[in-house]
Design an enzyme around this catalytic site. Structure first.
Site, short mmCIF file in Angstrom:
data_model
loop_
_atom_site.label_atom_id
_atom_site.label_comp_id
_atom_site.label_asym_id
_atom_site.label_seq_id
_atom_site.Cartn_x
_atom_site.Cartn_y
_atom_site.Cartn_z
N THR A 41 1.18 3.63 1.87
CA THR A 41 1.68 4.06 3.18
C THR A 41 2.82 3.17 3.68
O THR A 41 3.37 3.42 4.75
CB THR A 41 0.56 4.02 4.22
OG1 THR A 41 -0.04 2.72 4.17
CG2 THR A 41 -0.48 5.08 3.94
N LYS A 42 3.14 2.11 2.94
CA LYS A 42 4.17 1.18 3.41
C LYS A 42 5.54 1.51 2.76
O LYS A 42 5.62 2.33 1.87
CB LYS A 42 3.74 -0.25 3.09
CG LYS A 42 2.37 -0.64 3.70
CD LYS A 42 2.33 -0.47 5.22
CE LYS A 42 1.24 -1.26 5.91
NZ LYS A 42 -0.12 -0.74 5.79
N ASN A 43 6.58 0.80 3.21
CA ASN A 43 7.94 1.15 2.78
C ASN A 43 8.14 1.05 1.27
O ASN A 43 8.78 1.88 0.66
CB ASN A 43 8.97 0.25 3.47
CG ASN A 43 9.05 0.52 4.96
OD1 ASN A 43 8.08 0.98 5.57
ND2 ASN A 43 10.20 0.25 5.56
N HIS A 59 0.85 -1.19 0.00
CA HIS A 59 0.00 0.00 0.00
C HIS A 59 0.89 1.25 0.00
O HIS A 59 2.04 1.18 0.42
CB HIS A 59 -0.88 -0.03 1.26
CG HIS A 59 -1.89 1.08 1.32
ND1 HIS A 59 -1.67 2.25 2.01
CD2 HIS A 59 -3.11 1.19 0.76
CE1 HIS A 59 -2.74 3.04 1.88
NE2 HIS A 59 -3.62 2.42 1.13
#
Ligand SMILES: *Cc1c(COP(=O)(O)O)cnc(C)c1O
Length: 376
Positions: free
Chosen positions: A180-182, A178
């Site tokens: 928002t992930k790294n 997603h």
């Protein structure tokens, strides 16, 4: 305004998307999907990787492959994202929530055994902030009672426990890509497992209940409906974006670490003065700088601090509303034992901006702003 998050962009994403278009195949399991899966297999030492449309879907696949019956129980923390529970609720499972440890915000491994009943089938450790749960203890309990372990490693890509990549230790691991992930592909995820005996069923489940994967490999001469299934394949466009990020994973990791360490060093005096608490990483864990959070005294201080930072043009956020206190949590689950830390700690946590393209000058501004807050 300093955003809380922006999706990482490292450079080659658009070139690879263009290349995917030129290859003339945009549906799932094309060249980029294969390159991403292979990369994960090699980098994290795992036998089977299926790129999915989200971590939520990877969790749904794992829940299905665990072969749950209605009324079976699944143990997990209440301090987690809704998908951790949703995936199992979809299979008719009851959720048994266990308290967290205040130091890592992960499930308290010491309380899991007490929550096991004759109906327990699965334990779901959530590696919060990319810091591993106490996996040796959890795997030991699973072995003793014949339970499966599904790691929610949505936040744990490129993080390790005693040298093993998160998501490769339990029966199944679930990653999120997603935004928002790294590492990201907008929306996306992956299902990981070591045991070949899940491979055929996972393929069928992901391909609408057909044996199309076998057909593409030339193992059958036509493809048919063979079992229950859904559609969990991401498009090549998304996989192309992700591949550009995986190729540059070290650069992304290093930048996030730089931000994490800057926060950690420069907010340390506030911790020493007893005004805040900083994250803790057990020595057997290598984390991935998925997030930087601080904990303040209580929800009143947090609300004030968020408003104060916003006034200075800085977006900070909190999460999660404990699942056991939410309407669906009450309907589908129960809390085992006492909620000593889940609610209390969830009300104290504040996440500071953390993303690849965040300017170090802005990180400095954020630290100075937190430093200037007078109402800790
Ligand atoms: C982000 C996240 C998910 C969901 O990931 P999606 O890819 O958005 O479905 C699940 N669990 C945890 C702990 C997460 O942080």
């Amino acid at each position: 305004m300093i955003d809380f998050n922006r999706p990482a962009f490292v450079g080659k994403e658009l070139d690879y998307i263009k290349d995917a278009v030129n290859r003339g195949m945009l549906c799932g399991d094309g060249a980029y999907t294969k390159m991403c899966s292979q990369w994960i297999q090699e980098k994290f030492q795992v036998n089977h990787v299926f790129l999915t449309t989200s971590c939520t879907h990877a969790l749904e696949m794992a829940a299905y492959l665990c072969d749950l019956k209605p009324g079976d129980e699944v143990i997990m923390p209440s301090y987690t994202f809704v998908s951790t529970a949703d995936a199992f609720v979809l299979r008719g499972a009851r959720i048994v929530f266990v308290d967290i440890r205040p130091d890592t915000m992960n499930i308290d491994e010491k309380q899991i055994e007490g929550a096991v009943t004759s109906r327990t089938r699965v334990i779901v450790p959530v590696h919060y902030a990319g810091v591993a749960c106490e996996m040796d203890t959890i795997m030991g309990i699973a072995k003793k009672y014949g339970l499966k372990v599904v790691e929610d490693a949505a936040q744990g890509v490129d993080a390790f426990y005693k040298g093993k990549a998160l998501g490769t230790i339990g029966d199944f691991g679930c990653y999120s890509f997603h935004e928002t992930k790294n590492y990201t592909m907008g929306e996306g995820g992956a299902l990981l497992f070591q045991d070949v005996r899940y491979q055929e069923q996972a393929e069928i489940l992901r391909e609408k209940g057909t044996d199309r994967s076998k057909f593409f490999r030339g193992q059958v001469d036509k493809y048919r409906w063979v079992d229950y299934g859904s559609s969990y394949l991401p498009s090549e466009l998304n996989a192309a974006y992700l591949y550009a990020q995986l190729e540059e994973y070290q650069r992304i990791n290093k930048k996030r670490m730089d931000i994490y360490q800057y926060y950690h060093r420069n907010l340390k005096h506030l911790a020493e003065e007893g005004k805040i608490q900083q994250p803790f990483v057990p020595k057997e864990c290598i984390h991935n700088a998925h997030m930087y959070y601080i904990k303040v005294r209580d929800i009143t201080v947090r609300t004030k601090l968020i408003a104060y930072l916003r006034e200075k043009g800085i977006m900070s956020v909190f999460h999660y509303v404990p699942l056991h206190s939410a309407p669906a949590g009450k309907k589908f689950g129960r809390f085992f034992g006492e909620d000593v830390y889940t609610t209390r700690e969830s009300e104290r946590i504040l996440r500071l901006p953390m993303f690849y393209n965040l300017d170090m000058e802005d990180v400095k501004r954020i630290v100075d702003a937190v430093d200037g807050f007078k109402e800790f």
